[in-house]
Design a protein around this motif. Sequence first.
Motif: not given
Length: 215
Positions: A28-46
């Motif tokens: 669950a912690k790995r998924i949360e970290e991956n989601n956090r990194r994915g959200n950051k990448r999405f926000r930067r790209q957006s």
Amino acid sequence: MLNDPQSKHSEDEKKKLEDQIYALRRKAKRIEENNRRGNKRFRRQSQRIQDHLKTITNEEIALVLKADSDIGHIIMENLDIRGQASTWSKLNRRLSGWIYGLLQERVEYKAGLKSIKTSYVNQAYSSQYCHICGSKIQRDKSHYENARCKLHGQFNADINAAHNLVWMYENHPEVTKWTPRKTVQQFYEKRSECYNQTVCSLIASLKGLSSAKSA
């Protein structure tokens, strides 16, 4: 003293359960970290996409306003995509709506700097009727930007829709984005009927003048 087999079995089960819980927590912690990194990448790209779109729209709007300094009023379609299509189509519409919303925000901002009024019109059926006679138009599937009226020939579909938006704004100010699509369509149909009646009356008048001259 002999060990209780049942107690030993319970300890083993408890240890196994604790190991499973620990593994699930790590996952669950790995998924949360991956989601956090994915959200950051999405926000930067957006943000990069928004900045790029803002630059393009600012340049284009500035060119339009510079080319026509007499613009006093800009009318745009009031885009509302809720509940109009399938899931994938809705996603595409939302993406287009997001881009279009950004464009509208830029237009409002630039127009406001020059004291130009901006208004929004219900866009329903604006691309389906001829802006001259109100009859139904056909779209060229291979060149979808082209529209064809049986009476007035071929013209640009976007320009035709723009004329219809202006007509709706000027003739039916009671229409809002919440006006049912069927009601909006009836206004376009009524315009077509009025045009046909006017043409028929004109033809009848011309025939009457022709007959009077012959007599």
